[in-house]
Scaffold this active site. Structure first.
Site, PDB file in Angstrom:
ATOM      1  N   HIS A 192      -5.518 -21.304  10.583  1.00 43.24           N
ATOM      2  CA  HIS A 192      -6.875 -21.751  10.236  1.00 43.24           C
ATOM      3  C   HIS A 192      -7.681 -20.644   9.564  1.00 43.24           C
ATOM      4  O   HIS A 192      -8.320 -20.867   8.528  1.00 43.24           O
ATOM      5  CB  HIS A 192      -7.617 -22.238  11.486  1.00 43.24           C
ATOM      6  CG  HIS A 192      -9.081 -22.411  11.247  1.00 43.24           C
ATOM      7  ND1 HIS A 192      -9.619 -23.510  10.593  1.00 43.24           N
ATOM      8  CD2 HIS A 192     -10.132 -21.584  11.512  1.00 43.24           C
ATOM      9  CE1 HIS A 192     -10.918 -23.361  10.487  1.00 43.24           C
ATOM     10  NE2 HIS A 192     -11.267 -22.205  11.041  1.00 43.24           N
ATOM     11  N   ASP A 194       0.853  -1.181   0.000  1.00 42.96           N
ATOM     12  CA  ASP A 194       0.000   0.000   0.000  1.00 42.96           C
ATOM     13  C   ASP A 194       0.897   1.242   0.000  1.00 42.96           C
ATOM     14  O   ASP A 194       2.114   1.144   0.064  1.00 42.96           O
ATOM     15  CB  ASP A 194      -0.960  -0.008   1.188  1.00 42.96           C
ATOM     16  CG  ASP A 194      -0.247  -0.006   2.532  1.00 42.96           C
ATOM     17  OD1 ASP A 194       0.952   0.309   2.566  1.00 42.96           O
ATOM     18  OD2 ASP A 194      -0.896  -0.314   3.544  1.00 42.96           O
ATOM     19  N   CYS A 244      -7.515 -27.844   6.930  1.00 43.27           N
ATOM     20  CA  CYS A 244      -6.242 -27.152   7.155  1.00 43.27           C
ATOM     21  C   CYS A 244      -5.379 -27.925   8.146  1.00 43.27           C
ATOM     22  O   CYS A 244      -5.842 -28.846   8.823  1.00 43.27           O
ATOM     23  CB  CYS A 244      -6.482 -25.731   7.647  1.00 43.27           C
ATOM     24  SG  CYS A 244      -6.915 -25.581   9.396  1.00 43.27           S
ATOM     25  N   CYS A 248      -6.856 -28.034  11.732  1.00 46.29           N
ATOM     26  CA  CYS A 248      -8.016 -28.904  11.920  1.00 46.29           C
ATOM     27  C   CYS A 248      -7.687 -30.378  11.697  1.00 46.29           C
ATOM     28  O   CYS A 248      -8.360 -31.253  12.263  1.00 46.29           O
ATOM     29  CB  CYS A 248      -9.146 -28.459  10.996  1.00 46.29           C
ATOM     30  SG  CYS A 248      -9.826 -26.841  11.465  1.00 46.29           S
ATOM     31  N   CYS A 301     -13.196 -28.457   7.719  1.00 48.92           N
ATOM     32  CA  CYS A 301     -11.966 -27.815   7.258  1.00 48.92           C
ATOM     33  C   CYS A 301     -10.835 -28.827   7.187  1.00 48.92           C
ATOM     34  O   CYS A 301     -10.693 -29.694   8.058  1.00 48.92           O
ATOM     35  CB  CYS A 301     -11.592 -26.669   8.205  1.00 48.92           C
ATOM     36  SG  CYS A 301     -10.076 -25.786   7.741  1.00 48.92           S
ATOM     37  N   ASP A 319      -8.226  -7.663   0.719  1.00 49.39           N
ATOM     38  CA  ASP A 319      -7.240  -7.884   1.783  1.00 49.39           C
ATOM     39  C   ASP A 319      -7.820  -7.388   3.092  1.00 49.39           C
ATOM     40  O   ASP A 319      -8.702  -6.525   3.109  1.00 49.39           O
ATOM     41  CB  ASP A 319      -5.941  -7.126   1.500  1.00 49.39           C
ATOM     42  CG  ASP A 319      -6.042  -5.673   1.927  1.00 49.39           C
ATOM     43  OD1 ASP A 319      -5.497  -5.333   2.995  1.00 49.39           O
ATOM     44  OD2 ASP A 319      -6.696  -4.868   1.226  1.00 49.39           O
TER      45      ASP A 319
END
Length: 381
Positions: free
Chosen positions: A339, A96, A310, A313, A308, A270
């Protein structure tokens, strides 16, 4: 690379909405859109390694111009070979301009035509940031995508004030574009402002599209207005932007806002939200948010989200993650951060698939119902 650092290819427009399936080609790889981009303010996504971000398929991450200018300094980053080498990240990076931080962090500031005089939030030192200075810093950092220096006025500021701000931001955008010295390796985006005023958004979009930036961002949203107000602005703003350029909604990261933004033609998002709430033990799940620190999870041996896949998890239980938070072990916030980012990155993968099959509205309805949101009037996450 060819002459343009950033190229956008529109793959498909959904039949029933303004949603777009596309890809953005950058010097460090191609990004499939719509996409959520994790925020790495200080040249790092808090608590996570580059390898973990790649494992969850983060296609691009953000870093913050203002903070890196203050510490460690853009000259040092340039000496290190640029931000990619400095932080060991070989995929795309967006920086940015630092403008939002100047207006949100600086307690004392003076805006004039040349730029902004303000005091450092670190040590109180007097600083000055102009469009040219911001672009110089971003050129030193070397990100694939750079943002123009703009003013982000409050959404509910008066029409007259926002009109003057929009006009100044357009002048600043032109100055920044003229100062950009690496157009073949870094793409510069313009930022459309205008608060909630359609006429001012039109003016801002007209000014910026005439300058032919590499992409266009929609700024000044998710700053206190309701979700319905934000969606209303998106409905009349995104159609003003070129179809052959990326469209980026800045600072938005709740699941409902990502889906609603994609429906209205946004390609990039974002937000610090997923990692910020993760550090407080709040997790995004397919059934809504879950505060893993709560006592009711002390003997809950299920994963944070049973739907999930991931790392967190697959390997750990709610009871264990809660224990880590209660014991002040940093591994806990690492697991929840992993996560939450995985959840949003995977959500956008599902959004892309829904666009491909012309099923995004059906996907939204099913997701909102399971997540516990009102489709017509979702509350802020």
């Amino acid at each position: 690379m060819s002459e343009a650092a950033i190229k956008y290819r529109l793959i498909k427009k959904e039949k029933h909405t303004g949603a777009r399936l596309g890809e953005i080609t950058t010097p460090h790889g191609t990004i499939q859109t719509p996409i959520f981009m994790p925020v790495g303010t200080q040249a790092t996504v808090k608590s996570l390694s580059p390898e973990e971000l790649k494992e969850m398929n983060a296609q691009i991450i953000l870093s913050n111009t203002y903070h890196l200018w203050e510490r460690p300094g853009d000259d040092l980053v340039a000496e290190a070979g640029g931000l990619h080498k400095f932080m060991n990240w070989d995929r795309p990076i967006l920086t940015d301009s630092g403008g939002f931080q100047v207006f949100s962090l600086a307690k004392l500031r003076d805006i004039n035509e040349q730029g902004v005089n303000f005091r450092s939030n670190l040590n109180g030192a007097k600083l000055f940031l102009s469009p040219e200075k911001a672009i110089h810093i971003e050129n030193n950092l070397g990100a694939d995508i750079m943002m123009s220096f703009d003013e982000c006025p409050p959404f509910f500021e008066s029409y007259d004030y926002i009109k003057k701000s929009v006009e100044r931001t357009s002048r600043w955008a032109e100055r920044g574009l003229n100062a950009h010295r690496n157009p073949k390796t870094q793409g510069l985006f313009g930022i459309v402002q205008g608060g909630g005023h359609k006429q001012l958004r039109q003016q801002s979009a007209r000014d910026l599209t005439a300058m032919d930036f590499a992409g266009y961002s929609i700024g000044g949203l998710s700053v206190g207005e309701s979700k319905s107000e934000m969606n209303h602005v998106l409905e009349f703003t995104t159609p003003m932007l070129p179809e052959n350029k990326p469209r980026y909604l800045m600072g938005v990261g709740s699941p409902d806002a990502l889906i609603d933004g994609a429906i209205r033609g946004v390609d990039m998002f974002d937000c610090v939200l997923p990692t910020r709430i993760a550090r407080n033990g709040t997790c995004m799940t397919s059934h809504g948010r879950l505060v893993v620190k709560n006592a009711k999870f002390a003997r809950d041996f299920r994963p944070i989200d049973e739907n999930c896949n991931c790392y967190t998890c697959r390997n750990f239980t709610r009871a264990y993650v809660r224990h880590l938070f209660k014991a002040d072990e940093t591994f806990g916030l690492r697991l929840t951060s992993y996560h939450n980012l995985y959840f949003l990155i995977n959500l956008m993968k599902q959004v892309r698939e829904a666009i491909k099959n012309d099923e995004l509205l059906d996907f939204k309805e099913a997701f909102f119902e399971q997540y516990g949101l009102n489709v017509a009037n979702p509350k802020n996450f």
